[in-house]
Design a protein around this motif. Sequence first.
Motif, PDB file in Angstrom:
ATOM      1  N   ALA A  38     -14.720   6.009 114.254  1.00 60.20           N
ATOM      2  CA  ALA A  38     -13.281   5.554 114.304  1.00 60.20           C
ATOM      3  C   ALA A  38     -13.215   4.261 114.970  1.00 60.20           C
ATOM      4  CB  ALA A  38     -12.390   6.717 115.424  1.00 60.20           C
ATOM      5  N   ILE A  39     -14.231   3.649 115.683  1.00 57.97           N
ATOM      6  CA  ILE A  39     -14.025   2.244 116.201  1.00 57.97           C
ATOM      7  C   ILE A  39     -14.585   1.584 115.238  1.00 57.97           C
ATOM      8  CG2 ILE A  39     -15.524   0.775 117.477  1.00 57.97           C
ATOM      9  CD1 ILE A  39     -15.593   2.887 119.794  1.00 57.97           C
ATOM     10  N   VAL A  40     -15.247   1.877 114.084  1.00 55.36           N
ATOM     11  CA  VAL A  40     -15.472   1.074 113.033  1.00 55.36           C
ATOM     12  C   VAL A  40     -14.598   1.219 111.910  1.00 55.36           C
ATOM     13  CG1 VAL A  40     -17.253   0.582 111.242  1.00 55.36           C
ATOM     14  CG2 VAL A  40     -18.002   1.026 113.482  1.00 55.36           C
ATOM     15  N   GLU A  41     -14.295   2.480 111.481  1.00 57.47           N
ATOM     16  CA  GLU A  41     -13.440   2.823 110.310  1.00 57.47           C
ATOM     17  C   GLU A  41     -11.870   2.319 110.334  1.00 57.47           C
ATOM     18  OE1 GLU A  41     -14.626   6.544 108.343  1.00 57.47           O
ATOM     19  OE2 GLU A  41     -16.749   6.007 108.931  1.00 57.47           O
ATOM     20  N   LEU A  47      -6.861  -2.739 107.668  1.00 63.41           N
ATOM     21  CA  LEU A  47      -6.988  -4.093 106.612  1.00 63.41           C
ATOM     22  C   LEU A  47      -6.910  -3.570 105.325  1.00 63.41           C
ATOM     23  CD1 LEU A  47      -7.495  -6.878 106.474  1.00 63.41           C
ATOM     24  CD2 LEU A  47      -9.875  -6.409 106.141  1.00 63.41           C
ATOM     25  N   VAL A  48      -7.450  -2.356 104.865  1.00 64.22           N
ATOM     26  CA  VAL A  48      -7.418  -1.936 103.529  1.00 64.22           C
ATOM     27  C   VAL A  48      -6.229  -1.304 102.838  1.00 64.22           C
ATOM     28  CG1 VAL A  48      -8.416  -0.240 101.764  1.00 64.22           C
ATOM     29  CG2 VAL A  48      -9.962  -1.613 103.163  1.00 64.22           C
ATOM     30  N   GLY A  56      -6.833   3.100 102.127  1.00 60.88           N
ATOM     31  CA  GLY A  56      -6.747   2.905 103.559  1.00 60.88           C
ATOM     32  C   GLY A  56      -6.494   4.195 104.182  1.00 60.88           C
ATOM     33  N   ARG A  57      -5.725   4.937 103.676  1.00 59.00           N
ATOM     34  CA  ARG A  57      -5.404   6.460 104.538  1.00 59.00           C
ATOM     35  C   ARG A  57      -6.724   7.138 104.495  1.00 59.00           C
ATOM     36  NH1 ARG A  57       0.591   8.450 103.142  1.00 59.00           N
ATOM     37  NH2 ARG A  57       1.636   6.800 103.805  1.00 59.00           N
ATOM     38  N   ARG A  58      -7.514   7.038 103.555  1.00 55.51           N
ATOM     39  CA  ARG A  58      -8.718   7.964 103.260  1.00 55.51           C
ATOM     40  C   ARG A  58      -9.788   7.591 103.983  1.00 55.51           C
ATOM     41  NH1 ARG A  58      -7.930   8.179  97.561  1.00 55.51           N
ATOM     42  NH2 ARG A  58      -9.497   6.415  97.297  1.00 55.51           N
ATOM     43  N   ILE A  59      -9.914   6.003 104.188  1.00 52.57           N
ATOM     44  CA  ILE A  59     -11.014   5.604 105.288  1.00 52.57           C
ATOM     45  C   ILE A  59     -10.606   5.792 106.644  1.00 52.57           C
ATOM     46  CG2 ILE A  59     -11.697   3.368 106.149  1.00 52.57           C
ATOM     47  CD1 ILE A  59     -11.359   2.186 103.146  1.00 52.57           C
TER      48      ILE A  59
END
Length: 77
Positions: A38-41, A47-48, A56-59
């Motif tokens: 979560a910290i990374v994604e 941003l996406v 962006g929602r999927r990420i």
Amino acid sequence: MTAGVRIPLCVQCGTHSNPCRCKVVGPTLGFLAFAVAAIVEWPVGALVYCFRHMKGRRIMAHPAAVVYPSVSNAFPI
């Protein structure tokens, strides 16, 4: 008083994957993997999301939908 480091401990009861019907290791490691992912994604997903909403929602959903269940179910105890 001493300042100690507290490790999150997650317990899942009512599971049928072991004779004790409780899991500690899997959910705890799953939570830690979820937090790291979560910290990374989440910032990347935010941003996406500005340009591609569904992507962006999927990420941003990936840690909860894929990482936590995969790691948690990998350990039967």
